[in-house]
Design a protein around this motif. Sequence first.
Motif, short mmCIF file in Angstrom:
data_model
loop_
_atom_site.label_atom_id
_atom_site.label_comp_id
_atom_site.label_asym_id
_atom_site.label_seq_id
_atom_site.Cartn_x
_atom_site.Cartn_y
_atom_site.Cartn_z
N GLU A 92 0.83 -1.21 0.00
CA GLU A 92 0.00 0.00 0.00
C GLU A 92 0.86 1.26 0.00
N THR A 93 1.96 1.23 0.73
CA THR A 93 2.88 2.37 0.76
C THR A 93 3.49 2.58 -0.62
N ASP A 96 0.88 4.10 -2.89
CA ASP A 96 0.71 5.53 -2.60
C ASP A 96 1.85 6.33 -3.22
N ARG A 101 1.11 10.11 -4.04
CA ARG A 101 0.64 10.46 -2.70
C ARG A 101 1.80 10.28 -1.71
N ARG A 104 1.13 10.83 2.22
CA ARG A 104 0.42 9.67 2.78
C ARG A 104 1.34 8.45 2.82
N GLY A 105 2.18 8.30 1.81
CA GLY A 105 3.12 7.18 1.75
C GLY A 105 4.16 7.22 2.86
#
Length: 146
Positions: A92-93, A96, A101, A104-105
Amino acid sequence: MTWLWVMLAGGVGSVLRYLLVLGHEAFLRSRRRPVSVDDETLPTVTGTFVVNVVGALVMGVVIAATGAMEAQPVLTTGLLGGFTTFSAASLETARDWRAGRRLRGILVPVAMMVACVLAFWVGLMAPGPAVCAVAAGSPVCTLFVR
């Protein structure tokens, strides 16, 4: 033979994680909030966050009750190891970061790590006398519960 129980518990933990994330996504959809899912089986960022924090909390309780991680490999390495997920958080990182993003990452993994450590410590201290009475002589209980 412990390895077989660890393997089976890991499978159970993985299924529990999958069901929790699906439930979390359904909850978000019912509240009409966007769910960022590239594929139905990929967990959302918040779902992974919740799973890892809950897993850390339960790990703290298990260790407080038994005295050491090695005392319960089926629960710690198996069930909770299958339940929590560093790899999904890493994916997910990376998504992002790739999607631009960046903030957020960076913030989500840092917040997850802080939340997990805090949840673990809460788990260590939460059991109180009832759990520690069952785990008489647990060094963690004598250290944290007075």
